[in-house]
Design a protein around this motif. Structure first.
Motif, PDB file in Angstrom:
ATOM      1  N   GLN A 406       0.900  -1.177   0.071  1.00  0.00           N
ATOM      2  CA  GLN A 406       0.022  -0.004  -0.056  1.00  0.00           C
ATOM      3  C   GLN A 406       1.041   1.191  -0.016  1.00  0.00           C
ATOM      4  OE1 GLN A 406      -2.310   0.734   3.645  1.00  0.00           O
ATOM      5  NE2 GLN A 406      -3.677   1.967   2.710  1.00  0.00           N
ATOM      6  N   THR A 407       1.825   1.121   0.852  1.00  0.00           N
ATOM      7  CA  THR A 407       2.943   2.354   0.957  1.00  0.00           C
ATOM      8  C   THR A 407       3.583   2.461  -0.257  1.00  0.00           C
ATOM      9  OG1 THR A 407       3.359   1.789   3.201  1.00  0.00           O
ATOM     10  CG2 THR A 407       4.770   3.418   2.179  1.00  0.00           C
ATOM     11  N   ALA A 408       4.001   1.524  -0.959  1.00  0.00           N
ATOM     12  CA  ALA A 408       4.681   1.526  -2.338  1.00  0.00           C
ATOM     13  C   ALA A 408       3.594   1.673  -3.362  1.00  0.00           C
ATOM     14  CB  ALA A 408       5.388   0.291  -2.489  1.00  0.00           C
ATOM     15  N   ASN A 409       2.470   1.884  -3.339  1.00  0.00           N
ATOM     16  CA  ASN A 409       1.536   2.035  -4.493  1.00  0.00           C
ATOM     17  C   ASN A 409       1.630   0.723  -5.247  1.00  0.00           C
ATOM     18  OD1 ASN A 409       0.414   4.488  -3.680  1.00  0.00           O
ATOM     19  ND2 ASN A 409       2.017   5.480  -4.503  1.00  0.00           N
ATOM     20  N   GLY A 410       1.653  -0.688  -4.795  1.00  0.00           N
ATOM     21  CA  GLY A 410       1.651  -1.708  -5.590  1.00  0.00           C
ATOM     22  C   GLY A 410       2.952  -1.778  -6.510  1.00  0.00           C
ATOM     23  N   GLU A 411       3.971  -1.074  -6.196  1.00  0.00           N
ATOM     24  CA  GLU A 411       5.335  -1.279  -6.896  1.00  0.00           C
ATOM     25  C   GLU A 411       6.230  -2.170  -6.340  1.00  0.00           C
ATOM     26  OE1 GLU A 411       6.271   0.059  -9.737  1.00  0.00           O
ATOM     27  OE2 GLU A 411       4.578   1.658 -10.018  1.00  0.00           O
ATOM     28  N   ILE A 412       6.369  -3.686  -7.028  1.00  0.00           N
ATOM     29  CA  ILE A 412       7.231  -4.296  -6.373  1.00  0.00           C
ATOM     30  C   ILE A 412       8.628  -4.176  -5.940  1.00  0.00           C
ATOM     31  CG2 ILE A 412       8.082  -6.589  -6.738  1.00  0.00           C
ATOM     32  CD1 ILE A 412       5.036  -6.713  -6.373  1.00  0.00           C
ATOM     33  N   GLY A 413       9.455  -3.318  -6.880  1.00  0.00           N
ATOM     34  CA  GLY A 413      10.467  -2.809  -6.732  1.00  0.00           C
ATOM     35  C   GLY A 413      10.755  -2.078  -5.465  1.00  0.00           C
ATOM     36  N   THR A 414       9.799  -0.957  -5.269  1.00  0.00           N
ATOM     37  CA  THR A 414       9.814  -0.028  -4.179  1.00  0.00           C
ATOM     38  C   THR A 414       9.402  -0.844  -2.881  1.00  0.00           C
ATOM     39  OG1 THR A 414       9.080   1.626  -5.558  1.00  0.00           O
ATOM     40  CG2 THR A 414       9.052   1.887  -3.105  1.00  0.00           C
ATOM     41  N   ALA A 415       8.531  -1.757  -2.855  1.00  0.00           N
ATOM     42  CA  ALA A 415       8.240  -2.793  -1.792  1.00  0.00           C
ATOM     43  C   ALA A 415       9.373  -3.528  -1.216  1.00  0.00           C
ATOM     44  CB  ALA A 415       6.943  -3.412  -2.144  1.00  0.00           C
ATOM     45  N   SER A 416      10.014  -4.317  -2.235  1.00  0.00           N
ATOM     46  CA  SER A 416      11.126  -4.982  -1.943  1.00  0.00           C
ATOM     47  C   SER A 416      12.122  -4.412  -1.236  1.00  0.00           C
ATOM     48  CB  SER A 416      11.666  -5.764  -3.125  1.00  0.00           C
ATOM     49  OG  SER A 416      12.152  -4.879  -4.261  1.00  0.00           O
ATOM     50  N   LYS A 417      12.370  -3.019  -1.551  1.00  0.00           N
ATOM     51  CA  LYS A 417      13.516  -2.451  -0.895  1.00  0.00           C
ATOM     52  C   LYS A 417      13.255  -1.933   0.472  1.00  0.00           C
ATOM     53  CE  LYS A 417      15.287  -0.385  -5.202  1.00  0.00           C
ATOM     54  NZ  LYS A 417      15.540   1.046  -5.847  1.00  0.00           N
ATOM     55  N   ILE A 418      11.837  -1.746   0.401  1.00  0.00           N
ATOM     56  CA  ILE A 418      11.502  -1.095   2.010  1.00  0.00           C
ATOM     57  C   ILE A 418      11.514  -2.511   2.980  1.00  0.00           C
ATOM     58  CG2 ILE A 418       9.367  -0.839   3.419  1.00  0.00           C
ATOM     59  CD1 ILE A 418       8.638   1.057   1.082  1.00  0.00           C
ATOM     60  N   LEU A 419      11.079  -3.627   2.286  1.00  0.00           N
ATOM     61  CA  LEU A 419      11.282  -4.959   3.062  1.00  0.00           C
ATOM     62  C   LEU A 419      12.555  -5.450   3.286  1.00  0.00           C
ATOM     63  CD1 LEU A 419       8.016  -6.656   1.565  1.00  0.00           C
ATOM     64  CD2 LEU A 419       8.134  -5.961   3.856  1.00  0.00           C
ATOM     65  N   GLY A 420      13.509  -4.932   2.497  1.00  0.00           N
ATOM     66  CA  GLY A 420      14.980  -5.385   2.689  1.00  0.00           C
ATOM     67  C   GLY A 420      15.112  -6.865   2.010  1.00  0.00           C
ATOM     68  N   ILE A 421      14.320  -7.488   1.054  1.00  0.00           N
ATOM     69  CA  ILE A 421      14.463  -8.490   0.207  1.00  0.00           C
ATOM     70  C   ILE A 421      14.526  -8.339  -1.195  1.00  0.00           C
ATOM     71  CG2 ILE A 421      13.392  -9.720   2.317  1.00  0.00           C
ATOM     72  CD1 ILE A 421      10.819  -9.798   0.517  1.00  0.00           C
TER      73      ILE A 421
END
Length: 444
Positions: A406-421
């Protein structure tokens, strides 16, 4: 508010082609659910609201025509685009005649493919409307369906467990319909004594029976050009069912003791937690009335089927009840929220509302704790419903990934960076947990 991300269902057994399509669609901000065989896709295709289905015409377990027949049995099937080789063009043409929207021939230009895919996407609806009944996918699907039905005059039958929110759904239909400025009259057929129901529903004339000292205007007349909502319609006695059938077929009714027929210009919405078809078979419900009110059936999901709405509902009820509370209430503790998320909710939304009301009234602290929602005696009685540590861990992981999406607006690349994976690791976790990027906003 931003528009929801598009979601495409991809049925492709070739891993190279599948990965290539996923990569390009993801770069264009389109979520993808990928299946590599037709049988699995057919089983899961109704679990999400897809904007389009892209399918290879040759699958390892069935051909395109077989898959299309099975996958479109649902009344809410998404538009289809098939991928075909030169040798299968005849089959693709037959699929177009059967209702498929488009096909592309291998090899194809990716930009052209995306253009044609965009042309068949189903119309996207406002997220403001879709979140009116909740943030979970079942709640959004319910809101979308009601929005589609709202402008029509058709009779609607709402089914679902007690306390699931059938009247809330009916009021939402009224609010989004052209009749929103007209009355909404709700009648609980199980709460009115059977001997009074006819008079209450249709009204009576002065002197119609002992005690009828003056004319009484019934619910049908009071609803005017608005909506008459009959809850628990399965409890209506048979002789009154016949008069309700006349109301629907002839659009008129008589007050008790009255000679002149009065017009009915409203729209009927009925609701029940019973199986009306079984009541018909037992002779307790008229078959002709059953088919007359069962024009469109909407199943309101239980709270167990939309757990992602629980925090949203908790805060909604907290705001409602804390306005009149004599103490300062901040919010629910994390432990209280987790307890609510893992409780089976046999009484559905109504039970949740009642528990929050009691917690606000009887709690002693500014934070609502698990014991305020679930007294010790109830917690002991419900231990058999406790989940394993692995189930709790996976649920927590799923919810956190959804929040990050939700924070990354569905962007997988951004979400993976936030999650650290890595992106691949995130995709694998999402597949294992049954997630997609179609609706990152289903949690708060």
């Amino acid at each position: 508010m931003p528009r929801e991300q598009r979601l495409v269902g991809l049925v492709e057994d070739d891993p190279v082609m599948g990965e290539s399509l996923i990569q390009r669609l993801t770069l264009d901000g389109i979520g993808v659910k990928w299946w590599q065989d037709g049988e699995t896709a057919v089983k899961e295709i109704e679990s999400s609201r897809f904007d389009a289905i892209v399918c290879d015409i040759r699958l390892p377990d069935m051909n395109g025509e077989q898959f299309f027949t099975e996958a479109t049995r649902s009344g809410n099937a998404a538009p289809f685009m098939f991928i075909t080789g030169q040798g299968d063009i005849d089959q693709a043409v037959r699929l177009m005649r059967a209702g498929a929207r488009d096909y592309v021939t291998k090899p194809f230009d990716m930009d052209r493919f995306l253009t044609r895919l965009a042309e068949i996407f189903r119309p996207q609806q406002s997220s403001i409307v879709s979140e009116a009944l909740g943030y979970s996918q079942p709640a959004k699907d319910l809101a979308h369906l009601i929005e589609r039905l709202a402008p029509l005059p058709s009779t609607v039958l709402l089914t679902g467990e007690t306390g699931s929110g059938k009247e809330v759904a009916a009021r939402f239909l009224h609010a989004t319909s052209p009749r929103s400025e007209q009355p909404f009259i709700a009648v609980n057929c199980a709460a009115i004594p059977s001997e009074l129901m006819e008079s209450e529903l249709f009204g009576h004339e002065k002197g119609a029976f002992t005690g009828a000292a003056q004319r009484h205007v019934g619910y049908a007349e009071r609803s005017g050009a608005g909506i008459l909502f009959l809850d628990e319609i399965g409890d209506m006695r048979l002789e009154l069912q016949a008069k309700l059938l006349r109301l629907l077929e002839e659009r008129k009714f008589n007050r008790v003791g009255g000679e002149a027929a009065l017009p009915f210009s409203g729209r009927l919405i009925a609701a029940t937690n019973q199986n009306l078809f079984e009541l018909v078979q037992k002779g307790r419900f008229r078959e002709d009335l059953y088919y007359r009110i069962n024009v469109v059936t909407i199943d309101v999901p239980s709270l167990r089927a939309r757990r992602d709405d629980i925090p949203w509902l908790m805060n909604k009820f907290l705001n409602e009840f804390s306005a009149t509370a004599s103490r300062d209430i901040r919010r629910f503790s994390a432990l209280a929220e987790q307890s609510a998320l893992h409780y089976p909710w046999p009484g559905n939304v109504r039970e949740l509302r009642n528990r929050v009301e009691r917690a606000v009234a009887l709690g002693l602290d500014e934070w609502i704790m698990p014991g305020d929602l679930f007294p010790a005696t109830e917690r002991s009685a419900s231990r058999e419903n406790l989940e394993s540590l692995e189930d709790v861990r996976q649920d927590a992981e799923r919810r956190h990934i959804l929040r990050v999406l939700q924070t990354a607006n569905g962007e997988i690349g951004t979400a993976s960076k936030i999650l650290g994976i890595g992106r691949t690791t995130l995709w694998e976790k999402m597949r294992r947990l049954g997630l997609s990027t179609d609706d990152p906003g289903m949690t708060q």
